[in-house]
Design a protein around this motif. Sequence first.
Motif, PDB file in Angstrom:
ATOM      1  N   TYR A  19       0.802  -1.220   0.000  1.00 34.00           N
ATOM      2  CA  TYR A  19       0.000   0.000   0.000  1.00 34.00           C
ATOM      3  C   TYR A  19       0.843   1.282   0.000  1.00 34.00           C
ATOM      4  O   TYR A  19       0.356   2.351   0.313  1.00 34.00           O
ATOM      5  CB  TYR A  19      -0.942   0.001   1.206  1.00 34.00           C
ATOM      6  CG  TYR A  19      -1.937  -1.131   1.179  1.00 34.00           C
ATOM      7  CD1 TYR A  19      -2.793  -1.289   0.082  1.00 34.00           C
ATOM      8  CD2 TYR A  19      -2.044  -2.032   2.226  1.00 34.00           C
ATOM      9  CE1 TYR A  19      -3.713  -2.313   0.038  1.00 34.00           C
ATOM     10  CE2 TYR A  19      -2.971  -3.065   2.195  1.00 34.00           C
ATOM     11  CZ  TYR A  19      -3.806  -3.203   1.099  1.00 34.00           C
ATOM     12  OH  TYR A  19      -4.720  -4.215   1.051  1.00 34.00           O
ATOM     13  N   MET A  37      -7.533   4.849   3.249  1.00 29.60           N
ATOM     14  CA  MET A  37      -6.781   4.078   4.243  1.00 29.60           C
ATOM     15  C   MET A  37      -6.836   2.600   3.897  1.00 29.60           C
ATOM     16  O   MET A  37      -7.896   2.064   3.615  1.00 29.60           O
ATOM     17  CB  MET A  37      -7.396   4.308   5.632  1.00 29.60           C
ATOM     18  CG  MET A  37      -6.692   3.565   6.740  1.00 29.60           C
ATOM     19  SD  MET A  37      -5.042   4.277   7.089  1.00 29.60           S
ATOM     20  CE  MET A  37      -4.242   2.898   7.905  1.00 29.60           C
ATOM     21  N   ASP A  38      -5.697   1.972   3.928  1.00 31.87           N
ATOM     22  CA  ASP A  38      -5.621   0.530   3.724  1.00 31.87           C
ATOM     23  C   ASP A  38      -5.023  -0.092   4.974  1.00 31.87           C
ATOM     24  O   ASP A  38      -4.011   0.369   5.479  1.00 31.87           O
ATOM     25  CB  ASP A  38      -4.733   0.197   2.523  1.00 31.87           C
ATOM     26  CG  ASP A  38      -5.285   0.765   1.232  1.00 31.87           C
ATOM     27  OD1 ASP A  38      -6.508   0.642   1.032  1.00 31.87           O
ATOM     28  OD2 ASP A  38      -4.510   1.322   0.445  1.00 31.87           O
ATOM     29  N   THR A  39      -5.651  -1.140   5.439  1.00 35.67           N
ATOM     30  CA  THR A  39      -5.107  -1.752   6.651  1.00 35.67           C
ATOM     31  C   THR A  39      -5.104  -3.261   6.535  1.00 35.67           C
ATOM     32  O   THR A  39      -5.973  -3.853   5.910  1.00 35.67           O
ATOM     33  CB  THR A  39      -5.834  -1.255   7.926  1.00 35.67           C
ATOM     34  OG1 THR A  39      -5.451  -2.070   9.032  1.00 35.67           O
ATOM     35  CG2 THR A  39      -7.328  -1.305   7.777  1.00 35.67           C
ATOM     36  N   LYS A  40      -4.106  -3.847   7.122  1.00 35.92           N
ATOM     37  CA  LYS A  40      -3.869  -5.271   6.958  1.00 35.92           C
ATOM     38  C   LYS A  40      -3.353  -5.852   8.274  1.00 35.92           C
ATOM     39  O   LYS A  40      -2.160  -6.061   8.439  1.00 35.92           O
ATOM     40  CB  LYS A  40      -2.811  -5.456   5.855  1.00 35.92           C
ATOM     41  CG  LYS A  40      -2.948  -6.707   5.048  1.00 35.92           C
ATOM     42  CD  LYS A  40      -1.920  -6.723   3.952  1.00 35.92           C
ATOM     43  CE  LYS A  40      -0.592  -7.184   4.462  1.00 35.92           C
ATOM     44  NZ  LYS A  40       0.506  -7.099   3.510  1.00 35.92           N
ATOM     45  N   PRO A  41      -4.224  -6.063   9.222  1.00 34.24           N
ATOM     46  CA  PRO A  41      -3.774  -6.639  10.484  1.00 34.24           C
ATOM     47  C   PRO A  41      -3.719  -8.155  10.343  1.00 34.24           C
ATOM     48  O   PRO A  41      -4.636  -8.745   9.801  1.00 34.24           O
ATOM     49  CB  PRO A  41      -4.883  -6.233  11.460  1.00 34.24           C
ATOM     50  CG  PRO A  41      -6.109  -6.103  10.615  1.00 34.24           C
ATOM     51  CD  PRO A  41      -5.683  -5.819   9.197  1.00 34.24           C
ATOM     52  N   ALA A  53      -9.669  -3.914  13.574  1.00 29.73           N
ATOM     53  CA  ALA A  53      -9.308  -2.786  12.732  1.00 29.73           C
ATOM     54  C   ALA A  53     -10.587  -2.091  12.312  1.00 29.73           C
ATOM     55  O   ALA A  53     -11.581  -2.738  12.039  1.00 29.73           O
ATOM     56  CB  ALA A  53      -8.542  -3.258  11.504  1.00 29.73           C
ATOM     57  N   VAL A 111     -12.082   1.382   9.968  1.00 34.26           N
ATOM     58  CA  VAL A 111     -11.907   2.596   9.184  1.00 34.26           C
ATOM     59  C   VAL A 111     -13.279   3.231   9.140  1.00 34.26           C
ATOM     60  O   VAL A 111     -14.249   2.561   8.817  1.00 34.26           O
ATOM     61  CB  VAL A 111     -11.443   2.295   7.750  1.00 34.26           C
ATOM     62  CG1 VAL A 111     -11.256   3.592   6.978  1.00 34.26           C
ATOM     63  CG2 VAL A 111     -10.162   1.491   7.756  1.00 34.26           C
TER      64      VAL A 111
END
Lengths: 452, 254, 482
Positions: free
Chosen positions: A56, A362-366, A381, A383
């Motif tokens: 990202y 927003m990009d999230t990768k938990p 997570a 957003v």
Amino acid sequence: MNNPSERSERYYNLYKENIKRISERSSPYFNSFREAAIDEFNKLGIPTKKNESYRYTNLDTFFNHEYKSYFMPSASDFKKAEEFRCDVTDLDAHGIVLMNGFYPTIKDKMRKLPGGIWIGSMNEAADKFGDQIRKHYNKYINGNSDGLVHLNTAMASDGVFIYIPEGVVLTKPIQIINLVQSDEDIFNQHRSLIVAEKNSDVTVIVCDHTLSPNKFLTNGITEIYVGENAHFEIIRVQNEHNNAGKITHTFMHQERNSYASSNNITLHGGLVRNSTYHFLGGEGAECKSLGLFLADKWQHVDNFVNVDHAFPKCTSNQLFKGVLDDMATGAFNGRIYVHKDAQGTVAYQKNNNILLTDDAKMDTKPQLEIYADDVKCSHGATVGQLNDDALFYLQSRGIEKREARLMLMFGFAHEVIQNIKVEALRDRMDKLVMQRLKGELSRCAFCMVKCG
Amino acid sequence: MLIIKNLKAEINGKAILKGISLEVKAGEIHAIMGPNGSGKSTLAAVLAGRELVTVTEGSVTYFGKNLLEMPPEERSKEGIFLGFQYPIEIPGVSMVNFMKTAVNEHRKYKGLEPLSASDFLKMMREKKELVEIDSKLANRSVNEGFSGGEKKKNEIFQMAMLEPRLAILDETDSGLDIDALRIVANGVNKLKRPDSSAIVITHYQRLLDFIIPDVVHVLYDGRIVKTAGKELALELEEKGYDWIKKEVDKKDLA
Amino acid sequence: MEKEQDKIINDVTSGEYKYGFHSDIETEKISRGLNEDTIRTISGKKNEPEWLLEFRLKAFRHWQTMKMPTWANLKIPDIDYQDIIYYAAPKQKAVNKSLNDIDPELKRTFDKLGIPLEEQKHLSGVAVDAVMDSVSVKTTFRETLAESGIIFCSFSDAVKEYPDLIRRYMGTVVPYTDNFFASLNSAVFSDGSFCYIPKGVRCPMELSTYFRINSANTGQFERTLLIADEEAYVSYMEGCTAPMRDENQLHAAIVEIIAENNAEVKYSTVQNWYPGDKNGKGGIFNFVTKRGLCRGENSKISWTQIETGSAITWKYPSCILRGDNSTGEFYSVAVTNNHQQADTGTKMIHIGKNTRSTIVSKGISAGFSNNSYRGLVKVLKSASGARNFSQCDSLLLSDKCGAHTFPYIEVDNQTAIVEHEATTSKIGEDQIFYCNQRGISTEDAIGLIVNGYAREVLNKLPMEFAVEAQKLLQISLEGSVG
């Protein structure tokens, strides 16, 4: 000339052009790692979005740029460093300044603090603290798949070295101020090492500033060793201009029963990528990894965190938050990795983000990767926007919507800031965050650059 | 002070309030009772200005003004206080900062200067004592990590700070043990002034042992189906709600 | 106490695979290997029109340029695609499949699997398309359904009878270029089910397809296409089993769903392919591409899957939420035991306004297995008011297995709200103790707890499937549930 492999080659050429100068001024011990590291870099290259951990984050605008020089300091360059004063006036700390990644040559290269603590130039430490350097330098990055880590090992020649002997408790924090200043666009790298021996207790504050409006790119590594039962905290405050790219890699190795925390507060910066690697290398170790960023305009902030539970009964806690305004983009990449025999692991991870405009992204990768069964792991997570129920609650007490929104955003950010134990810094951060949220320019210290 | 006329409201297109009329005069305490799902909390939400609820018909007049036109914060500053059934946790926002902002907004509305930090803290201290709230609570984030009882006490504490003219307490008694219930009820009684009023929404009569109502209404299926004196509460305690439901359903059939 | 528990877990998870028998049915096979001639042969055997052969060849040519994906958290042994038989069909006398023409052994096989091909014997309210190896053997209730205008038949029949519908929809949700296995399927697919629910029709019964691999060394490549026209509703179920063999067998299917305005499709799977033996020998490689397109406004597609079988599972049933106010759901229980590997999850792509998606994933790992959830929630700029909630839990039943969660969340719209939660933990010893104290044996307690853990998903299954799924869960974990 900007396809990925050619780009990587350009940095290889930079290495070839400068390696002689770099080697001449560096300790032979550091030099002994350079060749293998540049080979590794050639294999891996500058990360692209094809690398899962940079999925990202687009490094193009900063890595495709032609920097005028690979910085090597001369005495006059340090004048600015000497003159620099931190504007957190009530912060009582042992301060040192790095200029473009180098330790100033004007004064002593090593300073002794109470309790036998040493702080000073990394390059100098290679001579004076050869044993420590040999024991810890480049020991905690093994097998890292980020080409930039190896590029740093190949070329960096100075940075800060801190040695805290066994059992020493330092009540005042140590403050490292990283300044970047030049009349030319520059790329610089630095390499720091902090050794906190058994039973020691210390807090380190790192402040990143840019002092001139040129385009900058920094690629820095900090390796940290936290001995058995030691207590270590590092807080990084990033406040650079929109034309500055900042890439940090922090490797934290913990021994048994130690506690360590890392807190990355990103207030400003064009492109920021913080990679934080926690290795819980002994039973009963505990770590906290925190981060907060406020981004607007075209800024991009990426926090990458890896927590390795390699031994039983360790605890980890991640909390990362982001507030995104305008066209800003953000990324979070967090991983909890629990090794096969790490029974009794407790690991948490939380990532919350607020988008303030339709153009923010927003990009999230938990991620959880778990190979032991006696574990308690969770992640969450989100957003989204501010919580409507909370907004109504505040309004129902007579607080106006605008004010209520501001309070909620401040509260959102304060959850990370409240973990800072150094009061003067915590108050200062609260203030800066509030100013930033109100849209007032939050320039730090001697910042001459109007980010506008 | 408060006149509700034929109020109808819905949530996500579903009719919840189906024509409520009610008048609360200065100094009165009204109890609103009723089975679960009868619309009690929705009524409270409408009065406080929750956007989730859409008013489709009717009017609410408060001291001669159209209440439904005011944003929630203005209603608050006009002296309406809602004690929430489930007070929300707001991490990161400290109680002190929260209350200071609220109190000063109220003062500004009345044309008063903001309180100095020391006066404000003094006020906090006094009110805390009044409602017997643990002083540590005030140092934490709003409702964060509070037990059910602490959250309710915190609502009463905020009520003490804001000194409302009309307090609406939405199931303030639910989830409280007997000691906490007494503390909450005492707080409400102490805060009662001759010219201030309260609407106490409750499912059980036990709170009304401590807060004596002037009027008791029974809300069922979005309508007020019975209004009487405080003895009605006792009757409900004894006989439950079924007989009222039957009575109403019978009427509907006829 | 702990020892005993381990033993029970071991007992519970080493349960035998009940559907591992092989039927002796006369079968027509083509020779091993894959080239353009293979594809022409398959197409020829099915008397396909030219356009379909062209589609297959295009897919094949594209596939040749592709590599096996390596991003999943799976260890996949090398697969020799030239060593697979791409077409195997039970020999049948007549083309027209009246029940009397079906090989009695074939009927017995499906009886044994609990799928009687006689309509009168069947559970009322369920129509079945029975697929053995590469072909559909029998579709029940075709005529009954036709009365309400519903088309339910084998894919091959649909190609002949409804070529326009197939041409209009096939490959629109999963293009032949989509991924390695989808391209392979597009080139060599043999049969599968086709279903069309016309405008305004609520399908009066559950539709289902039962897939059985019987022949050795064959791959199964079926293709399902489901279309719900405006205001239509259908609930569709899919089951599958295979004999026990020491060799791995490949299954690479495609499912495409299209939901028009106000249509709703529920797709349920109980996947029970042979998982291999205790030492990880044999078992099916299950590489499946399933995707639904909510094309219309207010449309809804709901995936429910109970994954207990296969040596390796690679599967991500997804929803493209294009219509405004459309809804996607994914409910999954994935159980891995012994040496099984699963990398499964979903993708929810929010394009339309006020689109909603829900993801509930329950992973249960035992033995030496590895079980990964992998999911993507993507909110495009156009998807104002989009909302997603994901809950991904993992339960670990042994200290040799792994449980992993890889969610990807990409949000490009400020009014969207996306929430993801996940937990990973061991089965609760205090819960087991609580049951023990009430007189429930540890084995039963574990069964209870696992079923309770999966309840939220099991509840989404049609009744006929729920009971079977519940039993299956228990069996899959026999000898391993702790």
